[in-house]
Scaffold this motif. Structure first.
Motif, mmCIF file in Angstrom:
data_model
loop_
_atom_site.group_PDB
_atom_site.id
_atom_site.type_symbol
_atom_site.label_atom_id
_atom_site.label_comp_id
_atom_site.label_asym_id
_atom_site.label_seq_id
_atom_site.Cartn_x
_atom_site.Cartn_y
_atom_site.Cartn_z
ATOM 1 N N MET A 1 34.374 39.212 12.420
ATOM 2 C CA MET A 1 33.664 37.946 12.356
ATOM 3 C C MET A 1 32.499 38.084 11.372
ATOM 4 O O MET A 1 31.780 39.071 11.398
ATOM 5 N N SER A 2 32.291 37.055 10.558
ATOM 6 C CA SER A 2 31.140 37.055 9.655
ATOM 7 C C SER A 2 29.870 36.797 10.465
ATOM 8 O O SER A 2 29.930 36.347 11.618
ATOM 9 N N ASP A 74 24.038 38.257 1.536
ATOM 10 C CA ASP A 74 22.675 38.608 1.929
ATOM 11 C C ASP A 74 22.710 39.884 2.760
ATOM 12 O O ASP A 74 23.243 39.894 3.870
ATOM 13 N N PRO A 75 22.127 40.978 2.256
ATOM 14 C CA PRO A 75 22.172 42.243 2.992
ATOM 15 C C PRO A 75 21.356 42.239 4.287
ATOM 16 O O PRO A 75 21.532 43.105 5.133
ATOM 17 N N SER A 76 20.478 41.241 4.474
ATOM 18 C CA SER A 76 19.658 41.197 5.694
ATOM 19 C C SER A 76 20.427 40.631 6.883
ATOM 20 O O SER A 76 19.943 40.687 8.004
ATOM 21 N N HIS A 77 21.622 40.071 6.648
ATOM 22 C CA HIS A 77 22.436 39.475 7.716
ATOM 23 C C HIS A 77 21.705 38.340 8.421
ATOM 24 O O HIS A 77 21.796 38.168 9.622
ATOM 25 N N LYS A 78 20.968 37.564 7.641
ATOM 26 C CA LYS A 78 20.196 36.449 8.173
ATOM 27 C C LYS A 78 21.040 35.177 8.151
ATOM 28 O O LYS A 78 21.729 34.886 7.181
ATOM 29 N N VAL A 79 20.976 34.437 9.252
ATOM 30 C CA VAL A 79 21.672 33.161 9.376
ATOM 31 C C VAL A 79 20.642 32.128 9.825
ATOM 32 O O VAL A 79 19.841 32.396 10.713
ATOM 33 N N THR A 80 20.671 30.959 9.215
ATOM 34 C CA THR A 80 19.774 29.891 9.636
ATOM 35 C C THR A 80 20.594 28.814 10.340
ATOM 36 O O THR A 80 21.779 28.635 10.059
ATOM 37 N N SER A 100 16.265 27.568 13.467
ATOM 38 C CA SER A 100 16.358 28.963 13.921
ATOM 39 C C SER A 100 16.707 29.876 12.767
ATOM 40 O O SER A 100 17.431 29.498 11.852
ATOM 41 N N VAL A 101 16.203 31.085 12.878
ATOM 42 C CA VAL A 101 16.624 32.175 11.998
ATOM 43 C C VAL A 101 17.164 33.266 12.907
ATOM 44 O O VAL A 101 16.504 33.667 13.870
ATOM 45 N N PHE A 102 18.373 33.710 12.619
ATOM 46 C CA PHE A 102 19.038 34.762 13.387
ATOM 47 C C PHE A 102 19.209 35.985 12.508
ATOM 48 O O PHE A 102 19.535 35.854 11.326
ATOM 49 N N LEU A 103 19.014 37.160 13.090
ATOM 50 C CA LEU A 103 19.354 38.407 12.429
ATOM 51 C C LEU A 103 20.509 39.023 13.187
ATOM 52 O O LEU A 103 20.433 39.220 14.404
ATOM 53 N N VAL A 104 21.592 39.296 12.474
ATOM 54 C CA VAL A 104 22.805 39.845 13.061
ATOM 55 C C VAL A 104 22.982 41.262 12.527
ATOM 56 O O VAL A 104 22.886 41.498 11.324
ATOM 57 N N ASN A 105 23.226 42.216 13.429
ATOM 58 C CA ASN A 105 23.370 43.611 12.981
ATOM 59 C C ASN A 105 24.774 43.882 12.444
ATOM 60 O O ASN A 105 25.651 43.013 12.457
ATOM 61 N N ASN A 106 24.980 45.099 11.989
ATOM 62 C CA ASN A 106 26.270 45.483 11.406
ATOM 63 C C ASN A 106 27.409 45.471 12.421
ATOM 64 O O ASN A 106 28.580 45.444 12.035
ATOM 65 N N ASP A 107 27.085 45.528 13.714
ATOM 66 C CA ASP A 107 28.102 45.489 14.766
ATOM 67 C C ASP A 107 28.470 44.055 15.170
ATOM 68 O O ASP A 107 29.232 43.850 16.115
ATOM 69 N N GLY A 108 27.875 43.074 14.491
ATOM 70 C CA GLY A 108 28.181 41.683 14.812
ATOM 71 C C GLY A 108 27.466 41.165 16.044
ATOM 72 O O GLY A 108 27.942 40.242 16.701
#
Length: 166
Positions: A1-2, A74-80, A100-108
């Motif tokens: 999943m992205s 975006d390498p920060s994995h930021k989603v708005t 909202s601003v979400f930060l998603v880690n490499n594990d999803g």
């Protein structure tokens, strides 16, 4: 999943009052921040959403996702995201428009969610004349934050007791 799909799934779960799915998409140390709950971590952050979801039948809460956006490179994995919450706060109707601003880690998994909204507009709706007059003052925000923290602590205590009893 992205990263965008993770956040879409999380917010869809919120609109469907599906706490189990929301919880499964956050890290153990998930952080949530907004004007009413300035910094919650782990059990407290997830517990706040559980409290809102369990209270939805009483408050008539409905959540509507307006927009979710990210840059896949975006390498920060930021989603708005933008979403609306409609509910009754102590008998008063409230429509709150949140960004909202979400930060998603490499594990999803979602590590952090930071919501912003117009506190004065919220206070005017939720607190009536007091909110209209004093919604832009720090002392009222501090009072709302303390009251919210106290309600969350009471909810978490009851939730732990209920889980222990089962």
């Amino acid at each position: 999943m992205s990263t965008k799909e993770v956040v879409q799934k999380y917010l869809t779960a919120y609109t469907q009052l599906d706490y189990a799915t929301m919880e499964s998409l956050t890290t153990d140390n998930f952080v949530f921040e907004d004007p009413a709950f300035p910094h919650l971590e782990g059990e407290h952050a997830r517990g706040m959403f559980k409290m809102f979801i369990q209270g939805a039948p009483k408050t008539g809460a409905k959540f509507t996702v307006v927009e979710v956006d990210s840059s896949e490179d975006d390498p920060s994995h930021k989603v708005t995201a933008k979403y609306d919450a409609s509910y009754n706060f102590e008998g008063r109707p409230v429509v709150n428009h949140m960004s909202s601003v979400f930060l998603v880690n490499n594990d999803g998994k979602i590590e952090k969610q930071v919501d912003t909204f117009d506190f004065s507009a919220w206070a005017s709706q939720a607190l009536g004349i007091i909110g209209m007059l004093f919604g832009s003052f720090g002392f009222l925000r501090a009072q709302v934050q303390k009251r919210g923290a106290d309600k969350l602590e009471a909810f978490l205590r009851r939730d732990r007791e209920a889980r222990t009893a089962n």
